[in-house]
Design a protein around this motif. Structure first.
Motif, PDB file in Angstrom:
ATOM      1  N   PHE A 268     -21.662  -3.606  30.970  1.00 19.61           N
ATOM      2  CA  PHE A 268     -22.860  -2.937  31.116  1.00 19.61           C
ATOM      3  C   PHE A 268     -23.399  -2.696  32.431  1.00 19.61           C
ATOM      4  O   PHE A 268     -24.450  -3.225  33.055  1.00 19.61           O
ATOM      5  N   PRO A 269     -22.676  -2.156  33.215  1.00 16.36           N
ATOM      6  CA  PRO A 269     -23.038  -1.932  34.471  1.00 16.36           C
ATOM      7  C   PRO A 269     -24.430  -1.047  34.845  1.00 16.36           C
ATOM      8  O   PRO A 269     -24.467  -0.305  33.861  1.00 16.36           O
ATOM      9  N   GLU A 270     -25.498  -1.616  35.450  1.00 14.76           N
ATOM     10  CA  GLU A 270     -26.593  -0.856  35.668  1.00 14.76           C
ATOM     11  C   GLU A 270     -26.422   0.964  36.103  1.00 14.76           C
ATOM     12  O   GLU A 270     -27.034   1.594  35.460  1.00 14.76           O
ATOM     13  N   GLU A 271     -25.621   0.823  37.056  1.00  9.62           N
ATOM     14  CA  GLU A 271     -25.260   2.273  37.536  1.00  9.62           C
ATOM     15  C   GLU A 271     -24.725   3.305  36.494  1.00  9.62           C
ATOM     16  O   GLU A 271     -23.462   2.675  35.784  1.00  9.62           O
ATOM     17  N   GLY A 272     -25.165   4.325  36.114  1.00  5.03           N
ATOM     18  CA  GLY A 272     -24.332   4.947  35.266  1.00  5.03           C
ATOM     19  C   GLY A 272     -24.780   4.942  33.640  1.00  5.03           C
ATOM     20  O   GLY A 272     -24.283   5.368  32.761  1.00  5.03           O
ATOM     21  N   PHE A 273     -25.505   3.784  33.459  1.00  4.03           N
ATOM     22  CA  PHE A 273     -25.859   3.385  31.931  1.00  4.03           C
ATOM     23  C   PHE A 273     -26.776   4.251  31.490  1.00  4.03           C
ATOM     24  O   PHE A 273     -28.091   4.836  31.823  1.00  4.03           O
ATOM     25  N   ASP A 274     -26.689   4.791  30.423  1.00  2.00           N
ATOM     26  CA  ASP A 274     -27.517   5.916  29.486  1.00  2.00           C
ATOM     27  C   ASP A 274     -27.782   5.322  28.346  1.00  2.00           C
ATOM     28  O   ASP A 274     -26.931   4.862  27.327  1.00  2.00           O
ATOM     29  N   ASP A 275     -29.077   5.400  27.875  1.00  2.00           N
ATOM     30  CA  ASP A 275     -29.451   4.872  26.639  1.00  2.00           C
ATOM     31  C   ASP A 275     -28.680   5.626  25.449  1.00  2.00           C
ATOM     32  O   ASP A 275     -28.694   5.279  24.136  1.00  2.00           O
ATOM     33  N   ALA A 276     -28.469   6.882  25.921  1.00  2.00           N
ATOM     34  CA  ALA A 276     -27.879   7.549  24.692  1.00  2.00           C
ATOM     35  C   ALA A 276     -26.307   7.155  24.375  1.00  2.00           C
ATOM     36  O   ALA A 276     -26.276   7.523  23.200  1.00  2.00           O
ATOM     37  N   GLY A 277     -25.651   6.492  25.302  1.00  5.14           N
ATOM     38  CA  GLY A 277     -24.434   5.896  24.635  1.00  5.14           C
ATOM     39  C   GLY A 277     -24.121   5.065  25.794  1.00  5.14           C
ATOM     40  O   GLY A 277     -24.504   5.160  27.020  1.00  5.14           O
ATOM     41  N   PHE A 278     -23.125   3.900  25.262  1.00  4.84           N
ATOM     42  CA  PHE A 278     -23.028   2.907  26.170  1.00  4.84           C
ATOM     43  C   PHE A 278     -22.168   3.132  27.215  1.00  4.84           C
ATOM     44  O   PHE A 278     -22.081   2.794  28.243  1.00  4.84           O
ATOM     45  N   ASP A 279     -21.348   4.130  27.325  1.00  7.88           N
ATOM     46  CA  ASP A 279     -20.453   4.662  27.944  1.00  7.88           C
ATOM     47  C   ASP A 279     -20.982   5.965  29.057  1.00  7.88           C
ATOM     48  O   ASP A 279     -20.078   6.308  29.577  1.00  7.88           O
TER      49      ASP A 279
ATOM     50  N   ILE B 204     -23.753  10.444  23.449  1.00  6.10           N
ATOM     51  CA  ILE B 204     -23.636  10.147  22.067  1.00  6.10           C
ATOM     52  C   ILE B 204     -25.087  10.634  21.403  1.00  6.10           C
ATOM     53  O   ILE B 204     -25.949   9.602  21.704  1.00  6.10           O
ATOM     54  N   ASP B 205     -25.227  11.305  20.552  1.00  5.08           N
ATOM     55  CA  ASP B 205     -26.648  11.332  19.830  1.00  5.08           C
ATOM     56  C   ASP B 205     -26.526  10.269  18.759  1.00  5.08           C
ATOM     57  O   ASP B 205     -25.822  10.650  17.587  1.00  5.08           O
ATOM     58  N   GLY B 206     -27.664   9.435  18.740  1.00  2.74           N
ATOM     59  CA  GLY B 206     -27.599   8.559  17.935  1.00  2.74           C
ATOM     60  C   GLY B 206     -27.982   8.857  16.526  1.00  2.74           C
ATOM     61  O   GLY B 206     -27.600   8.210  15.679  1.00  2.74           O
ATOM     62  N   ASP B 207     -28.820   9.840  16.455  1.00  2.00           N
ATOM     63  CA  ASP B 207     -29.416  10.193  15.261  1.00  2.00           C
ATOM     64  C   ASP B 207     -28.273  11.041  14.377  1.00  2.00           C
ATOM     65  O   ASP B 207     -28.267  10.845  13.107  1.00  2.00           O
ATOM     66  N   LEU B 208     -27.632  11.884  15.284  1.00  2.00           N
ATOM     67  CA  LEU B 208     -26.310  12.229  14.495  1.00  2.00           C
ATOM     68  C   LEU B 208     -25.395  11.523  13.988  1.00  2.00           C
ATOM     69  O   LEU B 208     -24.834  11.478  12.884  1.00  2.00           O
ATOM     70  N   LEU B 209     -25.054  10.446  14.754  1.00  2.00           N
ATOM     71  CA  LEU B 209     -24.259   9.372  14.377  1.00  2.00           C
ATOM     72  C   LEU B 209     -24.701   8.714  13.275  1.00  2.00           C
ATOM     73  O   LEU B 209     -23.875   8.497  12.200  1.00  2.00           O
ATOM     74  N   GLU B 210     -26.050   8.225  13.248  1.00  2.00           N
ATOM     75  CA  GLU B 210     -26.463   7.425  12.030  1.00  2.00           C
ATOM     76  C   GLU B 210     -26.376   8.343  10.726  1.00  2.00           C
ATOM     77  O   GLU B 210     -26.101   7.884   9.941  1.00  2.00           O
TER      78      GLU B 210
END
Length: 166
Positions: free
Chosen positions: A9-20, A24-30
């Motif tokens: 999990f590198p800090e640079e480029g990390f986005d809460d919406a998706g690990f990579d 990715i929309d978490g609500d839609l995935l759920e």
């Protein structure tokens, strides 16, 4: 602390919406996962009834109003009326609650009439209070969706109806 976690999990480029960082929309995935689980492994009807009964026990100081009439079970169908309202009668001691369930909401009456508060319960959703007039009549413009029950407070008595599916 460094090591494999820092590399995963590198800090640079990390986005809460998706690990990579794909967004990715978490609500839609759920929601998609819920649909898949409901289709592939549905909750058995018996377990659902047990869960609803257990949820009703969160009001331990209340009386349970027994369903004594349900037009889906106890009445003869009327020809020419495709969407007849569902009529329900609940009783707890000397208290009777008559309810008509339609696509537009609920219409009901608490007998004997008197000061009362009625709340429409809908599972984990917040209770929706409905006004009760001096004759014990009440209406709700919101039709119940899914399992529902009514909680009545009249005098010092708290009564909860059996849970039903709309």
């Amino acid at each position: 602390m460094s090591g494999a976690h820092d590399d995963a999990f590198p800090e640079e480029g990390f986005d809460d919406a998706g690990f990579d960082g794909t967004g990715i929309d978490g609500d839609l995935l759920e929601e998609e996962l819920r649909r898949a689980a409901a289709a592939l492994d549905p909750v058995p009807a018996e377990l659902r009834q047990i869960a609803l009964g257990a949820y009703a026990l969160h009001d331990l100081d209340s009386d349970i109003a027994e369903l004594t009439f349900d037009s889906l079970v106890d009445a003869l169908p009327v020809r020419g009326v495709p969407d007849a309202p569902r009529m329900l009668t609940f009783r707890a001691g000397g208290l009777t609650v008559d309810v008509e369930v339609t696509g537009e909401g609920l219409i009901g009456q608490v007998l004997p009439p008197g000061p009362a508060r009625v709340e429409v319960l809908g599972g984990p959703l917040a209770a929706r209070p409905v006004a009760v007039d001096t004759l014990g009549r009440f209406t709700s413009d919101t039709p119940p969706a899914g399992p529902f029950a009514l909680r009545l407070r009249t005098g010092g008595q708290v009564v909860v109806t059996e849970w039903l599916r709309a």
